[in-house]
Design a protein around this motif. Structure first.
Motif, PDB file in Angstrom:
ATOM      1  N   TYR A 248     -66.114 -34.588  -0.350  1.00 38.79           N
ATOM      2  CA  TYR A 248     -67.232 -35.157   0.396  1.00 38.79           C
ATOM      3  C   TYR A 248     -66.746 -36.417   1.119  1.00 38.79           C
ATOM      4  O   TYR A 248     -65.963 -37.186   0.560  1.00 38.79           O
ATOM      5  N   GLY A 249     -67.268 -36.612   2.338  1.00 41.71           N
ATOM      6  CA  GLY A 249     -66.986 -37.850   3.065  1.00 41.71           C
ATOM      7  C   GLY A 249     -68.144 -38.807   2.881  1.00 41.71           C
ATOM      8  O   GLY A 249     -69.299 -38.389   2.828  1.00 41.71           O
ATOM      9  N   ASN A 250     -67.825 -40.073   2.779  1.00 34.88           N
ATOM     10  CA  ASN A 250     -68.869 -41.090   2.610  1.00 34.88           C
ATOM     11  C   ASN A 250     -68.516 -42.342   3.418  1.00 34.88           C
ATOM     12  O   ASN A 250     -67.386 -42.800   3.380  1.00 34.88           O
ATOM     13  N   GLY A 251     -69.503 -42.823   4.140  1.00 34.61           N
ATOM     14  CA  GLY A 251     -69.325 -44.087   4.857  1.00 34.61           C
ATOM     15  C   GLY A 251     -69.823 -44.021   6.275  1.00 34.61           C
ATOM     16  O   GLY A 251     -69.432 -43.151   7.056  1.00 34.61           O
ATOM     17  N   ASP A 252     -70.764 -44.911   6.580  1.00 34.07           N
ATOM     18  CA  ASP A 252     -71.235 -45.157   7.949  1.00 34.07           C
ATOM     19  C   ASP A 252     -72.067 -44.030   8.559  1.00 34.07           C
ATOM     20  O   ASP A 252     -72.291 -44.029   9.765  1.00 34.07           O
ATOM     21  N   ILE A 253     -72.535 -43.079   7.774  1.00 35.20           N
ATOM     22  CA  ILE A 253     -73.400 -42.031   8.339  1.00 35.20           C
ATOM     23  C   ILE A 253     -74.829 -42.581   8.337  1.00 35.20           C
ATOM     24  O   ILE A 253     -75.393 -42.838   7.267  1.00 35.20           O
ATOM     25  N   ASN A 254     -75.398 -42.776   9.518  1.00 37.13           N
ATOM     26  CA  ASN A 254     -76.730 -43.385   9.557  1.00 37.13           C
ATOM     27  C   ASN A 254     -77.700 -42.718  10.533  1.00 37.13           C
ATOM     28  O   ASN A 254     -78.783 -43.229  10.775  1.00 37.13           O
TER      29      ASN A 254
END
Ligand SMILES: Cc1cc2nc3c(=O)[nH]c(=O)nc-3n(C[C@H](O)[C@H](O)[C@H](O)COP(=O)(O)O)c2cc1C
Length: 337
Positions: A204-210
Motif C-alpha cells: 500500500y502507498g501512503n502519503g499526501d493523498i487528499n
C-alpha cells in the motif's frame, strides 16, 4: 485497489471511525497505534483502545512496541475483539517513540533483532489463527507500516522488506519519506511503485493523498495494491465517499450519481457525540483538539477558529464556539461533494 484509513495516534479511535462510516467506510481501517506493553499490563484506559466498532471485519490493529515479547503477547489480546489483521508500526519517527526503541527504531536496529521481532509476532498470529474456530474464517493478516529509511537508499529498503517477507509479513505499507523528512515536501511514490513491483506481497502507498484528482494521478503513475489516507480523512471525514465514485470496491451506481450536502456543524456535533460515547472523559479534550486541528482547515478563517477551539476547556465550549463561527460566517457551513 483498496482505500484505507491510516493509523493516527489519538485520532483514529472508534469514535472517529464511526464518523467516517456515516459518510462511506473505507475498505480497511487501521487503529491508532497501541502501545503493546501498556496493552498487556491492562492499565485503566486500555479497554478504550480495544473498541473495534463500527466494523471489526475491516479493522487492523496497529501495535507499537520497544520489545518483542510484549508485541507478540499483545496479538491475541487485540484479536479477541475482532479485526482482520495486525500491523506493526516501524514508521513512527516521533523522538519519544524512536528513543524508546519502538516505531522507526526497528528499521535501525540490527537486522537479526528486527527479524526476530517479526518472526515472533507472526508466530503469535499463526497461533491465534489455529485456535480460532470456524472453517471459513480468513487467516489473520500480518502487515508492517514503514518509511523509506534513514536515507533514500532503495536497495537497502528492498533488502529490509525482503527480510520482512521471509519472516511472514503479508503486506507492507510504505510512507515514502525518510526518518527526517517532514510533511512540507511531497513524498516520493516512485519508491512505492518500485517496491510494489519488486515484492511478492501487496504494497500500500501512503502519503499526501487528499483528493480524487491526486489519487487518480498517483494510482495511474505508481501502481500498488491500495492507497492509505491519513490527514485528509480527518479534515474531510467524507473523503471515502468522494473517492467512492471510482475506487471503493463496494460503490454502487446510485452512489456514483449522487452529490451530498455536508453540514460542517452537524459533522462536528456528530463527532463530539461519538467521542463522548467511545472515549473516556479524560481523553475528550485532547482527542477533540487533535481532530479539530485538521477539521478546521475546511473553514475560511481556519487559524482563528483553531486557536479559539484550542483554548476551550470542554466540549460544550467547543460546540458553542463552532456555532458562533457559523453565525459569523454562514457561507462556510455547507459544502457539496
Ligand atoms: C497526528 C498524526 C498521528 C499519527 N499517528 C500514527 C500512528 O499511530 N501510526 C502510524 O503508523 N502512523 C501515524 N501517523 C502517520 C500517518 O499514518 C501517515 O503515515 C502520514 O500522516 C502520511 O499520510 P497522509 O499524508 O495521508 O497524512 C500519524 C500522522 C499524524 C499526522
Amino acid at each position: 485497489m483498496n482505500l484505507i484509513s491510516a493509523p493516527m495516534a489519538a485520532i483514529t479511535h472508534s469514535a472517529f471511525r464511526r464518523l467516517l462510516a456515516c459518510f462511506k467506510e473505507p475498505d480497511e481501517y487501521f487503529s491508532e497505534m497501541i502501545h503493546a506493553p501498556s496493552a498487556i499490563s491492562g492499565g485503566g484506559f486500555e479497554k478504550w483502545y480495544f473498541r473495534a466498532n463500527p466494523s471489526p471485519e475491516k479493522l487492523i490493529w496497529q501495535i507499537t512496541s520497544p520489545e518483542e515479547e510484549a508485541a507478540a503477547s499483545c496479538v491475541p489480546i487485540l484479536l479477541q475483539y475482532g479485526g482482520l489483521g495486525i500491523d506493526l508500526n516501524m514508521g513512527c519517527c516521533a523522538p519519544q517513540i524512536v528513543n524508546s526503541g519502538a516505531g522507526f527504531a526497528w528499521m535501525k536496529k540490527p537486522i537479526l533483532q528486527t527479524a526476530s521481532l517479526v518472526r515472533n509476532i507472526k508466530k503469535a498470529v499463526l497461533m491465534y489463527d489455529e485456535q480460532k474456530s470456524g472453517p471459513q474464517t480468513e487467516p489473520i493478516r500480518f502487515s508492517v507500516k514503514l518509511r523509506l529509511g534513514e536515507t533514500e537508499d532503495y536497495e537497502r529498503l528492498l533488502s529490509f522488506c525482503k527480510m520482512l517477507v521471509c519472516e511472514g509479513v503479508d503486506l507492507i505499507t510504505l510512507h515514502p519519506r525518510t526518518q527526517k523528512q517532514k510533511y512540507s515536501r511531497p513524498c516520493k511514490h516512485e519508491y512505492t511503485a518500485r517496491l510494489s513491483s519488486d515484492l511478492p506481497i501487496p504494497v500500500y502507498g501512503n502519503g499526501d493523498i487528499n483528493s480524487l484528482e491526486v489519487l487518480e494521478k498517483n494510482a495511474a503513475q505508481y501502481p500498488c495494491a491500495g492507497w492509505m489516507i491519513g490527514r485528509a480523512a480527518v479534515q474531510k471525514p467524507w473523503i471515502f465517499y468522494e473517492l467512492a465514485k471510482e475506487y471503493l470496491k463496494n460503490g454502487t451506481a446510485a452512489e456514483i450519481e449522487e452529490k451530498i450536502e455536508i453540514d460542517l456543524l452537524k459533522t462536528a456535533e456528530l463527532f463530539l457525540n461519538f467521542l463522548q460515547e467511545d472515549q473516556p472523559q479524560e481523553f475528550y479534550l485532547t482527542r477533540a483538539q487533535r481532530f479539530f486541528a485538521f477539521f478546521c482547515d475546511n473553514f475560511s478563517f481556519a487559524h482563528h477558529i483553531k486557536s479559539r477551539i484550542l483554548n476551550c476547556k470542554n466540549l460544550d465550549d467547543m460546540l458553542l464556539n463552532l456555532k458562533a463561527y457559523f453565525e459569523e460566517v454562514p457561507e462556510d457551513r455547507l459544502i457539496m461533494v
